[in-house]
Motif scaffolding. Structure first.
Motif, PDB file in Angstrom:
ATOM      1  N   GLY A  28      54.120  28.797  14.925  1.00  0.00           N
ATOM      2  CA  GLY A  28      55.464  28.007  14.042  1.00  0.00           C
ATOM      3  C   GLY A  28      56.364  29.042  13.502  1.00  0.00           C
ATOM      4  N   LEU A  29      57.278  28.306  12.966  1.00  0.00           N
ATOM      5  CA  LEU A  29      58.114  29.048  11.230  1.00  0.00           C
ATOM      6  C   LEU A  29      57.582  29.134  10.380  1.00  0.00           C
ATOM      7  N   ASP A  71      54.290  40.445  10.497  1.00  0.00           N
ATOM      8  CA  ASP A  71      53.624  39.491  11.202  1.00  0.00           C
ATOM      9  C   ASP A  71      54.504  39.003  12.434  1.00  0.00           C
ATOM     10  N   THR A  72      55.471  38.755  12.308  1.00  0.00           N
ATOM     11  CA  THR A  72      56.396  37.815  13.549  1.00  0.00           C
ATOM     12  C   THR A  72      55.626  38.389  14.771  1.00  0.00           C
ATOM     13  N   ALA A  73      54.869  37.070  15.976  1.00  0.00           N
ATOM     14  CA  ALA A  73      54.377  37.880  17.375  1.00  0.00           C
ATOM     15  C   ALA A  73      53.705  36.704  17.852  1.00  0.00           C
ATOM     16  N   GLY A 132      55.484  34.795   2.857  1.00  0.00           N
ATOM     17  CA  GLY A 132      54.613  34.679   1.716  1.00  0.00           C
ATOM     18  C   GLY A 132      53.367  33.521   1.775  1.00  0.00           C
ATOM     19  N   GLY A 133      54.198  33.362   3.122  1.00  0.00           N
ATOM     20  CA  GLY A 133      53.720  31.224   3.266  1.00  0.00           C
ATOM     21  C   GLY A 133      52.086  31.857   4.281  1.00  0.00           C
ATOM     22  N   SER A 134      51.549  30.452   4.871  1.00  0.00           N
ATOM     23  CA  SER A 134      50.585  30.953   5.225  1.00  0.00           C
ATOM     24  C   SER A 134      50.431  30.099   6.893  1.00  0.00           C
ATOM     25  N   THR A 188      56.629  32.779  14.020  1.00  0.00           N
ATOM     26  CA  THR A 188      57.588  34.155  13.015  1.00  0.00           C
ATOM     27  C   THR A 188      57.781  33.817  11.687  1.00  0.00           C
ATOM     28  N   VAL A 189      57.957  34.787  11.007  1.00  0.00           N
ATOM     29  CA  VAL A 189      58.133  34.488   9.855  1.00  0.00           C
ATOM     30  C   VAL A 189      59.130  35.606   9.113  1.00  0.00           C
ATOM     31  N   ALA A 190      59.959  34.116   8.575  1.00  0.00           N
ATOM     32  CA  ALA A 190      61.552  34.780   7.849  1.00  0.00           C
ATOM     33  C   ALA A 190      61.106  35.123   6.648  1.00  0.00           C
TER      34      ALA A 190
END
Length: 127
Positions: free
Chosen positions: A10-11, A90-92, A15-17, A124-126
């Motif tokens: 997900g999105l 890390d988006t992939a 800094g999130g998990s 997806t990491v914003a």
């Protein structure tokens, strides 16, 4: 027919998990090591983490050490990847895979050692 199905992508904000899951069926996957791999747009597939068939031994790519944790529940035929302190790099698309060697001693991060692959889940990491 052997099958691996990933979920949990997900999105998320930097800094999130996230926690990815991979449900295995159609094969005695508990007898095989498992791994997580990822591929970002325009980049080669990258090894992320691997775990041996008993869940006792793990290995990680340097880029995720200390942030990601691979684990498995053989009773539930499920592989996990806990991802903390995510960053945009890390988006992939993340794929789980099963080792081709039964009861392998140790673990391997070499993609060519894996012969069953899931369809992938997008992370997806914003920023």
């Amino acid at each position: 027919q052997a099958q691996l199905v990933e979920s949990g992508g997900g999105l998320v904000q930097a800094g999130g998990s996230l926690r990815l899951s991979c449900l295995a069926s159609g094969r005695t996957f508990r007898n095989y090591g498992m791994g997580w791999f990822r591929q970002a747009p325009g980049k080669d597939r990258e090894s992320v983490a691997a775990i041996n068939w008993r869940g006792e031994t793990t290995d990680y790519a340097d880029s995720v050490k200390g942030r990601f944790t691979i684990s498995r529940d053989n009773a539930e035929n499920t592989l996990y990847l806990q991802m903390n302190r995510l960053n945009p790099e890390d988006t992939a698309v993340y794929y789980c895979a099963a080792d081709s060697v039964v009861f392998r001693v140790g673990v391997t991060l070499r993609p060519e050692a894996y012969n069953y692959w899931g369809q992938g889940t997008q992370v997806t990491v914003a920023s």
